[in-house]
Motif scaffolding. Structure first.
Motif, mmCIF file in Angstrom:
data_model
loop_
_atom_site.group_PDB
_atom_site.id
_atom_site.type_symbol
_atom_site.label_atom_id
_atom_site.label_comp_id
_atom_site.label_asym_id
_atom_site.label_seq_id
_atom_site.Cartn_x
_atom_site.Cartn_y
_atom_site.Cartn_z
ATOM 1 N N VAL A 8 0.836 -1.204 0.000
ATOM 2 C CA VAL A 8 0.000 0.000 0.000
ATOM 3 C C VAL A 8 0.872 1.255 0.000
ATOM 4 C CG1 VAL A 8 -1.664 1.306 1.375
ATOM 5 C CG2 VAL A 8 -1.959 -1.148 1.068
ATOM 6 N N VAL A 9 1.993 1.214 0.720
ATOM 7 C CA VAL A 9 2.892 2.363 0.768
ATOM 8 C C VAL A 9 3.554 2.588 -0.592
ATOM 9 C CG1 VAL A 9 5.039 3.205 1.798
ATOM 10 C CG2 VAL A 9 3.288 2.221 3.244
ATOM 11 N N LEU A 14 4.652 3.854 -7.437
ATOM 12 C CA LEU A 14 4.454 3.225 -8.737
ATOM 13 C C LEU A 14 3.641 4.108 -9.677
ATOM 14 C CD1 LEU A 14 3.726 -0.411 -7.544
ATOM 15 C CD2 LEU A 14 5.830 0.483 -8.541
ATOM 16 N N ILE A 15 2.634 4.758 -9.145
ATOM 17 C CA ILE A 15 1.836 5.672 -9.966
ATOM 18 C C ILE A 15 2.675 6.862 -10.399
ATOM 19 C CG2 ILE A 15 -0.139 7.250 -9.924
ATOM 20 C CD1 ILE A 15 -1.518 5.190 -8.078
ATOM 21 N N ALA A 16 3.466 7.398 -9.478
ATOM 22 C CA ALA A 16 4.310 8.553 -9.810
ATOM 23 C C ALA A 16 5.360 8.185 -10.848
ATOM 24 C CB ALA A 16 4.975 9.086 -8.542
ATOM 25 N N ILE A 17 5.953 7.005 -10.733
ATOM 26 C CA ILE A 17 6.963 6.580 -11.702
ATOM 27 C C ILE A 17 6.356 6.458 -13.095
ATOM 28 C CG2 ILE A 17 8.410 4.603 -12.368
ATOM 29 C CD1 ILE A 17 8.961 4.222 -9.351
ATOM 30 N N ALA A 26 13.966 7.984 -11.827
ATOM 31 C CA ALA A 26 15.111 7.359 -11.152
ATOM 32 C C ALA A 26 15.132 7.754 -9.679
ATOM 33 C CB ALA A 26 16.414 7.754 -11.839
ATOM 34 N N LEU A 27 14.809 8.995 -9.387
ATOM 35 C CA LEU A 27 14.739 9.444 -8.001
ATOM 36 C C LEU A 27 13.619 8.731 -7.256
ATOM 37 C CD1 LEU A 27 15.646 11.402 -5.752
ATOM 38 C CD2 LEU A 27 13.955 13.009 -6.657
ATOM 39 N N MET A 28 12.482 8.566 -7.906
ATOM 40 C CA MET A 28 11.364 7.872 -7.272
ATOM 41 C C MET A 28 11.704 6.402 -7.006
ATOM 42 S SD MET A 28 9.125 10.045 -6.600
ATOM 43 C CE MET A 28 7.677 9.117 -6.223
ATOM 44 N N LEU A 29 12.437 5.778 -7.932
ATOM 45 C CA LEU A 29 12.868 4.399 -7.701
ATOM 46 C C LEU A 29 13.813 4.313 -6.517
ATOM 47 C CD1 LEU A 29 13.450 3.008 -11.295
ATOM 48 C CD2 LEU A 29 11.809 2.214 -9.606
#
Length: 82
Positions: A8-9, A14-17, A26-29
């Motif tokens: 859930v967190v 995943l949506i933002a990526i 890459a920052l979100m990953l």
């Protein structure tokens, strides 16, 4: 903290990526990897606290950590660096 909470967190990441520019993904990953690492460490610490509170034999706890917690991480790092 269980695996369902982690899922859930990670949904917003995943949506933002999916919808942000490539240079920000890459920052979100990286942030998602940090979140997964924190969950892993908290789960490991919680397991150790439970094991010591029930009075398990300490060499068994060491063998458990090496076999089921640390070894897969080492194998994953070796696979990535290959």
């Amino acid at each position: 903290l269980n695996i369902n909470t982690l899922g859930v967190v990670l949904i917003p990441f995943l949506i933002a990526i999916t919808y942000i520019k490539l240079e920000y993904s890459a920052l979100m990953l990286l942030v998602a990897f940090v979140v997964v690492s924190i969950f892993f460490l908290l789960r490991l610490i919680n397991g150790l606290i439970n094991a010591f509170s029930f009075g398990f034999f300490k060499p068994y706890i060491f063998l458990y950590l090496c076999a089921l917690e640390i070894l897969p991480i080492i194998m994953l790092i070796a696979l990535i660096n290959r």
